[in-house]
Write a protein that holds these residues in place. Structure first.
Motif, PDB file in Angstrom:
ATOM      1  N   HIS A 165      -4.090  -1.158 -18.937  1.00 37.01           N
ATOM      2  CA  HIS A 165      -3.568  -0.285 -17.882  1.00 37.01           C
ATOM      3  C   HIS A 165      -2.411   0.591 -18.357  1.00 37.01           C
ATOM      4  O   HIS A 165      -1.965   1.471 -17.620  1.00 37.01           O
ATOM      5  N   ARG A 166      -1.939   0.336 -19.578  1.00 36.57           N
ATOM      6  CA  ARG A 166      -0.759   1.074 -20.036  1.00 36.57           C
ATOM      7  C   ARG A 166      -1.134   2.498 -20.415  1.00 36.57           C
ATOM      8  O   ARG A 166      -1.815   2.731 -21.403  1.00 36.57           O
ATOM      9  N   THR A 167      -0.678   3.424 -19.606  1.00 40.68           N
ATOM     10  CA  THR A 167      -0.893   4.844 -19.856  1.00 40.68           C
ATOM     11  C   THR A 167       0.460   5.470 -20.208  1.00 40.68           C
ATOM     12  O   THR A 167       1.393   4.780 -20.583  1.00 40.68           O
ATOM     13  N   SER A 168       0.563   6.762 -20.071  1.00 43.05           N
ATOM     14  CA  SER A 168       1.837   7.430 -20.328  1.00 43.05           C
ATOM     15  C   SER A 168       2.670   7.481 -19.049  1.00 43.05           C
ATOM     16  O   SER A 168       2.224   7.092 -17.977  1.00 43.05           O
ATOM     17  N   GLY A 169       3.881   7.976 -19.176  1.00 46.78           N
ATOM     18  CA  GLY A 169       4.732   8.192 -18.012  1.00 46.78           C
ATOM     19  C   GLY A 169       5.224   6.919 -17.377  1.00 46.78           C
ATOM     20  O   GLY A 169       5.262   5.844 -17.990  1.00 46.78           O
ATOM     21  N   GLU A 170       5.595   7.011 -16.108  1.00 47.48           N
ATOM     22  CA  GLU A 170       6.204   5.889 -15.404  1.00 47.48           C
ATOM     23  C   GLU A 170       5.223   4.743 -15.157  1.00 47.48           C
ATOM     24  O   GLU A 170       5.602   3.573 -15.174  1.00 47.48           O
ATOM     25  N   VAL A 171       3.955   5.060 -14.928  1.00 44.42           N
ATOM     26  CA  VAL A 171       2.964   3.992 -14.774  1.00 44.42           C
ATOM     27  C   VAL A 171       2.906   3.161 -16.051  1.00 44.42           C
ATOM     28  O   VAL A 171       2.919   1.927 -16.029  1.00 44.42           O
ATOM     29  N   GLY A 172       2.865   3.844 -17.193  1.00 49.59           N
ATOM     30  CA  GLY A 172       2.832   3.139 -18.467  1.00 49.59           C
ATOM     31  C   GLY A 172       4.083   2.325 -18.710  1.00 49.59           C
ATOM     32  O   GLY A 172       4.024   1.204 -19.250  1.00 49.59           O
ATOM     33  N   ARG A 173       5.240   2.863 -18.333  1.00 43.82           N
ATOM     34  CA  ARG A 173       6.492   2.128 -18.492  1.00 43.82           C
ATOM     35  C   ARG A 173       6.473   0.822 -17.726  1.00 43.82           C
ATOM     36  O   ARG A 173       6.957  -0.221 -18.208  1.00 43.82           O
ATOM     37  N   SER A 175       0.822  -1.221   0.000  1.00 37.69           N
ATOM     38  CA  SER A 175       0.000   0.000   0.000  1.00 37.69           C
ATOM     39  C   SER A 175       0.849   1.262   0.000  1.00 37.69           C
ATOM     40  O   SER A 175       0.506   2.249  -0.669  1.00 37.69           O
ATOM     41  N   ARG A 176       1.963   1.248   0.712  1.00 33.69           N
ATOM     42  CA  ARG A 176       2.779   2.461   0.855  1.00 33.69           C
ATOM     43  C   ARG A 176       3.745   2.662  -0.302  1.00 33.69           C
ATOM     44  O   ARG A 176       3.929   3.791  -0.788  1.00 33.69           O
ATOM     45  N   ASP A 177       4.371   1.567  -0.762  1.00 32.14           N
ATOM     46  CA  ASP A 177       5.453   1.690  -1.742  1.00 32.14           C
ATOM     47  C   ASP A 177       5.054   1.281  -3.156  1.00 32.14           C
ATOM     48  O   ASP A 177       5.557   1.864  -4.114  1.00 32.14           O
ATOM     49  N   VAL A 178       4.200   0.265  -3.280  1.00 35.83           N
ATOM     50  CA  VAL A 178       3.897  -0.278  -4.601  1.00 35.83           C
ATOM     51  C   VAL A 178       2.684   0.386  -5.230  1.00 35.83           C
ATOM     52  O   VAL A 178       2.729   0.801  -6.399  1.00 35.83           O
ATOM     53  N   ALA A 179       1.603   0.512  -4.477  1.00 38.33           N
ATOM     54  CA  ALA A 179       0.364   1.061  -5.050  1.00 38.33           C
ATOM     55  C   ALA A 179       0.562   2.413  -5.724  1.00 38.33           C
ATOM     56  O   ALA A 179       0.053   2.629  -6.837  1.00 38.33           O
ATOM     57  N   PRO A 180       1.280   3.372  -5.125  1.00 44.45           N
ATOM     58  CA  PRO A 180       1.457   4.668  -5.805  1.00 44.45           C
ATOM     59  C   PRO A 180       2.165   4.580  -7.153  1.00 44.45           C
ATOM     60  O   PRO A 180       1.979   5.449  -8.008  1.00 44.45           O
ATOM     61  N   LEU A 181       2.963   3.522  -7.357  1.00 47.34           N
ATOM     62  CA  LEU A 181       3.687   3.373  -8.616  1.00 47.34           C
ATOM     63  C   LEU A 181       2.777   2.960  -9.767  1.00 47.34           C
ATOM     64  O   LEU A 181       3.145   3.079 -10.943  1.00 47.34           O
ATOM     65  N   PHE A 182       1.579   2.460  -9.428  1.00 47.02           N
ATOM     66  CA  PHE A 182       0.630   1.999 -10.442  1.00 47.02           C
ATOM     67  C   PHE A 182      -0.664   2.799 -10.444  1.00 47.02           C
ATOM     68  O   PHE A 182      -1.606   2.444 -11.145  1.00 47.02           O
ATOM     69  N   GLY A 183      -0.716   3.862  -9.657  1.00 47.39           N
ATOM     70  CA  GLY A 183      -1.923   4.683  -9.617  1.00 47.39           C
ATOM     71  C   GLY A 183      -3.005   4.149  -8.711  1.00 47.39           C
ATOM     72  O   GLY A 183      -4.152   4.589  -8.780  1.00 47.39           O
TER      73      GLY A 183
END
Length: 555
Positions: free
Chosen positions: A530-538, A486-494
């Motif tokens: 789920h592939r968007t732009s930016g780091e989430v998409g990467r 929840s703290r470290d992983v979830a923010p990386l995927f939105g």
């Protein structure tokens, strides 16, 4: 009553900024609209940030305390333990400072933190460390490999690795192949050490006693083994059997072609150890290294009459001969490591000096009498493959670790990388759960550190999450995996829902060497959705690439 959060804006005086240049650099990078000024004395009317190093604190630990008062400028003190504490504290300050580039929020209460495991280390070979992906010559496995990248590739790879370690509190990087003429030799190695030290990361060249190229892995140098043996052929080893080894947890045989890389010197020859001792002194005096990783070599044991008489250890010999097929000698390490340890400590008293205790024997020691001769202050590293890890996780206890004759001890993970598993590589798998488990068990049983392979780039999101788990759990072994997600992983995927879908898809890919095409295509669609732009998409793209390759190959 909770104190109101203060902030930095406008001009901020940084006392200690001249000494801690990377800490100041990071503040300027993240908050460029604040005028950070490195000064010697605090001015009367300007907010101040004080950077103090306290040698009495544990390495890497830190304290952030502030003085917020309506009548005086804001004052923040950062007190850090040696080598990396200031860097870690500034990164913590940045993480809590908010996204406004002109206004940095400050913590309302004093923050203190200290590492759960002291020794948090990446292990690497130069030829298969691929952090700069825009260059030719990438390799993924091997121990006797030539360097195939352009000469500048060494620094491009390792500077990126250092940056990641600095930001994520990973204390050290072991580098086998640290010195090669083909990637810059002495000057490139000096530049990397200076770069890493400034950022609070220890560089630990990997060497072996009388093998692995000596101190200078490859090149025309007096401390390169092949160069030295050409002048001293009488010191060559007489190996008990052919060069090489096989790992039971690896599905395919390893290849050990004969070359200068496979040469060995006899560890009983006085001239060998005198040369090694001189080489270690040169290494410590020439480079700003943070330590050395020393082993006795793991691809062959000298069987000359002097070595056999000196060892006189039938249990150890039986492991090599009859049962496990070991390609190393603990007695060789115990007889010779103290000399190299003393040479290194004399030149650099604060170095971390790892001693390899080799593979899959933490619970089955074969040379306790020899190990009792190992010096206090060395860092004794026990390597485990996947099958043996199952035993360690079930059987290792704190009392057992406390009774080991050498202290302190650390684990090294020889799986969750290219060295265990099927014909695919585990180095791109989602290894986060096992790194969390290993860190927690290490802390619980009194081991003082954990080493994992750190070669592939975190461009691959599975690798990124694995490295983050290693960093977070080795720093704070009390962390719960749900909190990490929840703290470290979830923010990386939105958000958590997307993060959980990524983990489910990655785990399915890792668990199945072959899948029906329709299932692979379904997993590919999840990535596309789920592939968007930016780091989430990467992050989604990196998993989609792995899946798409398998679709192309039909499995």
């Amino acid at each position: 009553m909770k104190r109101e959060r203060g902030h930095f804006s406008g001009s901020v005086a940084v006392i200690g900024g001249h000494d801690h240049v990377h800490a100041l650099r990071r503040l300027c990078e993240e908050y460029p609209d604040i005028k950070w000024q490195a000064v010697v004395l605090p001015p009367d009317s300007t907010p101040c940030l004080f950077l103090h190093e306290d040698q009495s604190m544990p390495e890497g630990s830190f304290r952030i305390q502030n003085d917020i008062n309506e009548n005086t400028p804001t004052k923040v003190d950062i007190i850090g333990g040696p080598f990396s504490g200031i860097i870690y504290a500034v990164e913590e300050l940045i993480s809590q400072g908010g996204s406004d580039k002109a206004r940095m929020a400050l913590p309302s209460e004093t923050l203190e933190d200290t590492p759960g495991l002291t020794y948090r280390t990446f292990w690497t070979w130069d030829h298969s460390t691929n952090w700069e992906l825009s260059q030719i010559g990438q390799q993924e496995i091997g121990v006797f490999n030539p360097y195939g990248k352009p000469p500048g590739g060494f620094l491009r790879d390792y500077k990126r690795c250092v940056d990641f370690c600095s930001k994520n509190r990973i204390a050290a990087i072991v580098i086998y192949g640290f010195l090669r003429d083909s990637h810059g030799g002495v000057e490139a190695a000096k530049e990397l050490c200076s770069y890493a030290k400034e950022r609070g990361v220890r560089i630990l060249p990997g060497i072996a006693i009388g093998s692995y190229g000596g101190v200078y892995w490859e090149g025309d140098n007096q401390y390169n083994l092949a160069t030295w043996l050409r002048k001293n052929p009488q010191a060559a080893a007489t190996l008990e059997k052919g060069v090489g080894f096989q790992i039971c947890d690896l599905a395919f045989p390893l290849n050990f072609p004969r070359s200068d890389y496979t040469l060995s010197a006899c560890p009983s020859a006085p001239e060998t150890m005198a040369w090694m001792e001189e080489g270690v002194s040169w290494l410590c005096e020439t480079f700003e290294i943070g330590g050395i990783n020393i082993e006795a070599g793991d691809y062959g044991v000298c069987g000359c009459s002097r070595c056999v008489a000196r060892r006189a250890n039938e249990k150890e010999a039986a492991r090599r001969r009859d049962v496990h097929g070991d390609y190393w000698s603990h007695t060789d390490m115990a007889d010779n490591f103290p000399r190299l340890f003393n040479a290194a400590r004399k030149a650099r008293p604060d170095t971390w000096i790892y001693s390899e205790i080799q593979w899959d024997n933490l619970l089955d020691p074969v040379s306790l009498e020899a190990q009792r001769r190992l010096p206090v202050g060395g860092i004794y590293q026990h390597t485990t493959n996947r099958t043996y890890w199952k035993r360690i996780s079930a059987e290792l206890t704190k009392s057992y670790v406390e009774e080991l004759p050498m202290q302190p001890n650390v684990l090294r993970c020889q799986f969750a990388c290219q060295w265990n598993g099927d014909e695919r590589t585990e180095r791109y798998a989602l290894n986060a759960p096992v790194f969390a488990e290993m860190a927690q068990l290490s802390y619980r049983t009194g081991m003082k550190g954990l080493t994992i392979w750190g070669e592939p780039s975190p461009w691959y999101a599975t690798v990124e999450l694995s490295y983050l788990a290693f960093a977070r759990f080795s720093w704070d072994p009390s962390l719960q995996y749900e909190e990490f997600m929840s703290r470290d992983v979830a923010p990386l995927f939105g958000g958590m829902e997307a993060a959980e879908k990524f983990v489910i898809a990655a785990n399915e890919i890792d668990a199945n060497q072959r899948l029906p095409l329709e299932r692979l295509e379904a997993l590919q669609r999840v990535c596309l959705e789920h592939r968007t732009s930016g780091e989430v998409g990467r992050r989604w793209l990196s998993l989609e690439e792995i899946i798409s390759r398998r679709i192309y190959m039909g499995e």
